[in-house]
Design a protein around this motif. Sequence first.
Motif, PDB file in Angstrom:
ATOM      1  N   LEU A   1      -5.843  -0.508  -9.149  1.00  0.00           N
ATOM      2  CA  LEU A   1      -5.335  -1.156  -8.102  1.00  0.00           C
ATOM      3  C   LEU A   1      -5.681  -1.408  -6.710  1.00  0.00           C
ATOM      4  N   GLU A   2      -5.470  -2.162  -6.088  1.00  0.00           N
ATOM      5  CA  GLU A   2      -6.105  -2.341  -4.752  1.00  0.00           C
ATOM      6  C   GLU A   2      -4.961  -1.913  -3.718  1.00  0.00           C
ATOM      7  N   GLU A   3      -3.976  -1.482  -4.217  1.00  0.00           N
ATOM      8  CA  GLU A   3      -2.546  -0.743  -3.306  1.00  0.00           C
ATOM      9  C   GLU A   3      -2.304   0.366  -3.856  1.00  0.00           C
ATOM     10  N   ILE A   4      -1.653   1.144  -3.065  1.00  0.00           N
ATOM     11  CA  ILE A   4      -1.212   2.562  -3.193  1.00  0.00           C
ATOM     12  C   ILE A   4       0.056   2.753  -4.064  1.00  0.00           C
TER      13      ILE A   4
ATOM     14  N   THR B   1     -12.846   0.457  -2.775  1.00  0.00           N
ATOM     15  CA  THR B   1     -12.213  -0.799  -2.016  1.00  0.00           C
ATOM     16  C   THR B   1     -11.988  -1.871  -2.986  1.00  0.00           C
ATOM     17  N   SER B   2     -11.506  -3.106  -2.681  1.00  0.00           N
ATOM     18  CA  SER B   2     -10.993  -4.195  -3.573  1.00  0.00           C
ATOM     19  C   SER B   2     -12.445  -4.886  -4.249  1.00  0.00           C
ATOM     20  N   LEU B   3     -13.503  -4.864  -3.450  1.00  0.00           N
ATOM     21  CA  LEU B   3     -14.725  -5.397  -3.875  1.00  0.00           C
ATOM     22  C   LEU B   3     -15.447  -4.418  -4.809  1.00  0.00           C
TER      23      LEU B   3
ATOM     24  N   GLY C   1      -8.565 -12.907  -1.055  1.00  0.00           N
ATOM     25  CA  GLY C   1      -9.155 -12.586   0.230  1.00  0.00           C
ATOM     26  C   GLY C   1     -10.356 -11.986   0.490  1.00  0.00           C
ATOM     27  N   HIS C   2     -10.533 -11.148  -0.732  1.00  0.00           N
ATOM     28  CA  HIS C   2     -11.747 -10.248  -0.777  1.00  0.00           C
ATOM     29  C   HIS C   2     -12.933 -10.970  -1.649  1.00  0.00           C
ATOM     30  N   LEU C   3     -12.182 -11.387  -2.861  1.00  0.00           N
ATOM     31  CA  LEU C   3     -12.996 -11.870  -4.118  1.00  0.00           C
ATOM     32  C   LEU C   3     -13.707 -13.401  -3.753  1.00  0.00           C
TER      33      LEU C   3
ATOM     34  N   ILE D   1      -8.632 -10.439  15.177  1.00  0.00           N
ATOM     35  CA  ILE D   1      -7.745 -10.346  14.023  1.00  0.00           C
ATOM     36  C   ILE D   1      -8.355  -9.823  12.997  1.00  0.00           C
ATOM     37  N   ARG D   2      -7.828  -8.804  12.264  1.00  0.00           N
ATOM     38  CA  ARG D   2      -8.491  -8.198  11.080  1.00  0.00           C
ATOM     39  C   ARG D   2      -8.202  -9.246   9.868  1.00  0.00           C
ATOM     40  N   THR D   3      -9.589  -9.408   9.001  1.00  0.00           N
ATOM     41  CA  THR D   3      -8.990 -10.400   7.911  1.00  0.00           C
ATOM     42  C   THR D   3      -9.638  -9.634   6.669  1.00  0.00           C
ATOM     43  N   MET D   4      -9.199 -10.093   5.846  1.00  0.00           N
ATOM     44  CA  MET D   4      -9.804  -9.380   4.264  1.00  0.00           C
ATOM     45  C   MET D   4     -11.341  -9.767   4.173  1.00  0.00           C
ATOM     46  N   THR D   5     -12.110  -9.136   3.394  1.00  0.00           N
ATOM     47  CA  THR D   5     -13.600  -9.087   3.703  1.00  0.00           C
ATOM     48  C   THR D   5     -14.221 -10.261   2.843  1.00  0.00           C
TER      49      THR D   5
ATOM     50  N   PRO E   1     -11.795  -3.295   5.369  1.00  0.00           N
ATOM     51  CA  PRO E   1     -11.459  -2.952   4.265  1.00  0.00           C
ATOM     52  C   PRO E   1      -9.836  -2.607   4.343  1.00  0.00           C
ATOM     53  N   PHE E   2      -9.047  -2.568   3.404  1.00  0.00           N
ATOM     54  CA  PHE E   2      -7.338  -2.405   3.659  1.00  0.00           C
ATOM     55  C   PHE E   2      -7.236  -0.843   4.143  1.00  0.00           C
ATOM     56  N   SER E   3      -8.170   0.013   3.760  1.00  0.00           N
ATOM     57  CA  SER E   3      -8.104   1.484   3.892  1.00  0.00           C
ATOM     58  C   SER E   3      -8.171   1.864   5.435  1.00  0.00           C
TER      59      SER E   3
ATOM     60  N   ALA F   1      -2.813  -9.492   9.273  1.00  0.00           N
ATOM     61  CA  ALA F   1      -1.851 -10.068   8.422  1.00  0.00           C
ATOM     62  C   ALA F   1      -1.525  -9.577   7.019  1.00  0.00           C
ATOM     63  N   ASN F   2      -0.366  -9.492   6.652  1.00  0.00           N
ATOM     64  CA  ASN F   2      -0.061  -8.689   5.254  1.00  0.00           C
ATOM     65  C   ASN F   2       1.365  -9.150   4.933  1.00  0.00           C
ATOM     66  N   PRO F   3       1.807  -9.149   3.634  1.00  0.00           N
ATOM     67  CA  PRO F   3       3.135  -9.248   3.521  1.00  0.00           C
ATOM     68  C   PRO F   3       3.980  -7.846   3.866  1.00  0.00           C
ATOM     69  N   VAL F   4       5.252  -7.942   4.287  1.00  0.00           N
ATOM     70  CA  VAL F   4       6.098  -7.018   4.674  1.00  0.00           C
ATOM     71  C   VAL F   4       5.860  -5.595   4.091  1.00  0.00           C
TER      72      VAL F   4
ATOM     73  N   GLN G   1       1.087 -17.595   1.144  1.00  0.00           N
ATOM     74  CA  GLN G   1       1.672 -16.482   0.513  1.00  0.00           C
ATOM     75  C   GLN G   1       0.289 -15.367   0.165  1.00  0.00           C
ATOM     76  N   PHE G   2       0.746 -14.045   0.106  1.00  0.00           N
ATOM     77  CA  PHE G   2      -0.219 -13.281  -0.356  1.00  0.00           C
ATOM     78  C   PHE G   2      -0.334 -13.295  -1.714  1.00  0.00           C
ATOM     79  N   VAL G   3      -1.792 -14.029  -2.085  1.00  0.00           N
ATOM     80  CA  VAL G   3      -1.859 -14.180  -3.801  1.00  0.00           C
ATOM     81  C   VAL G   3      -2.936 -13.041  -4.135  1.00  0.00           C
TER      82      VAL G   3
HETATM   83  O1  6CS Z   1      -5.035  -6.660   3.357  1.00  0.00           O
HETATM   84  C1  6CS Z   1      -5.555  -6.022   2.063  1.00  0.00           C
HETATM   85  O2  6CS Z   1      -6.754  -5.951   2.104  1.00  0.00           O
HETATM   86  C2  6CS Z   1      -4.635  -5.834   1.000  1.00  0.00           C
HETATM   87  N1  6CS Z   1      -3.205  -6.362   1.072  1.00  0.00           N
HETATM   88  C3  6CS Z   1      -2.420  -6.305   0.000  1.00  0.00           C
HETATM   89  C4  6CS Z   1      -1.013  -6.772   0.165  1.00  0.00           C
HETATM   90  N2  6CS Z   1      -3.028  -5.972  -1.088  1.00  0.00           N
HETATM   91  C5  6CS Z   1      -4.472  -5.563  -1.306  1.00  0.00           C
HETATM   92  C6  6CS Z   1      -5.267  -6.282  -0.327  1.00  0.00           C
HETATM   93  O3  6CS Z   1      -6.403  -5.621  -0.563  1.00  0.00           O
END
Ligand code: 6CS
Length: 362
Positions: free
Chosen positions: A47-50, A86-88, A107-109, A184-188, A207-209, A224-227, A249-251
């Motif tokens: 998983l990419e989430e906790i 991390t996601s990648l 956003g990472h892929l 602004i932080r963005t995904m990678t 990275p998210f972490s 930016a992220n879902p609540v 949407q976060f997809v």
């Molecule tokens: O912002 C991110 O990087 C992460 N956000 C969510 C909601 N899920 C995984 C992703 O890596």
Amino acid sequence: MRRFCRGLTPLLLTVMLVLAGCSDSPAPVSSGDDDKPSYPVTWRFALEEIEGSVQHRYALEFKDRIERISDGNILVDIFPYGSIGTSLQLTELVREGSVHLAFASPGHLANVIPEVGVFTLHYLLSDDEEVNRDVLASDELKQLFHEPYSEQGLKLHGFVPEGWMVWTANKPLRSPADFDGLTIRTMTSDIAEETYRTYGAATSQVPFSQVYSDLQLRRIDGQANPVFAIEEMGFYEVQGVMTFARPAQFVTSVVSNTSWFDALPEDQKLWLEDAMDEVAPLAYEVQAELNASRLNTITEISNIRVVELNEEERSRFREASLPAREAYFRIAGERGAAILDQLLTMVSTTESATPTADTTAQ
Ligand code: 6CS
């Protein structure tokens, strides 16, 4: 930040070796005297989430179902974010076969599969979440992405929406001009940065972490992220304002290793697909419930300000975001452009077939 252990990047190679050396086998082992697999087998799901997240709830529901559908023959080991990478890095672990199933967020892929960058663009999907749910769950959409995923050794099992992206910063973001001077932080992935650049922001791929500490240290000004993620990662502790602009949407997507999946016995393929079909509608309900309940939690335990944009404000962002589509065409090429076109058509067709749909987006 209480529930997340940071500093997860360095030991990927060790993780790969440890996973490769696990006693459970990726594919069932033949018992020798016939061709029947020797059960049970264990599938590893990263998983990419906790724990407690949308992805974790999805994985728990999947585990429950596949273990029931397979009569206990398939077991699932869940690896929440923080345990292996991390996601990648998770995507790499799937591609090289150490992990069988994983979440892979566009956003990472998008640096690996440029076409999925379409989901990072703003004001592309419907304003109606149920329209988006139906479009994202459709076989037609999955089919559009089949080839780009396959080319990277990934089998796409489906897209999962996790809720509206919400901007956090230390001021309200009511117009594109408010992004001027912000980092602004963005995904990678490179495409994830493009829309924020069109608003005039500086961007940083993180990275998210690392987002919490970068916000705390003021290395970045917003994200930016879902609540639900803003709550569980503690971002509200280090930010003053949440702006609800409903830009996207976060997809995320669920993937497996193509060779592993192709080599599965037919019954296991069916069990996997049946379990995922059962989980998809539940995941939609889970994200809605988590996003609503965690907004209550955040507003109860913090002084963060909540700002909701009106339609006029949103339409200024929509207008300002359009040049990012040109960047997407450059990065994702003709196949990406065709996917964007097809996605827009699917959204408007689904909106027309949904009498209650709110159709102010696109
Ligand atoms: O912002 C991110 O990087 C992460 N956000 C969510 C909601 N899920 C995984 C992703 O890596």
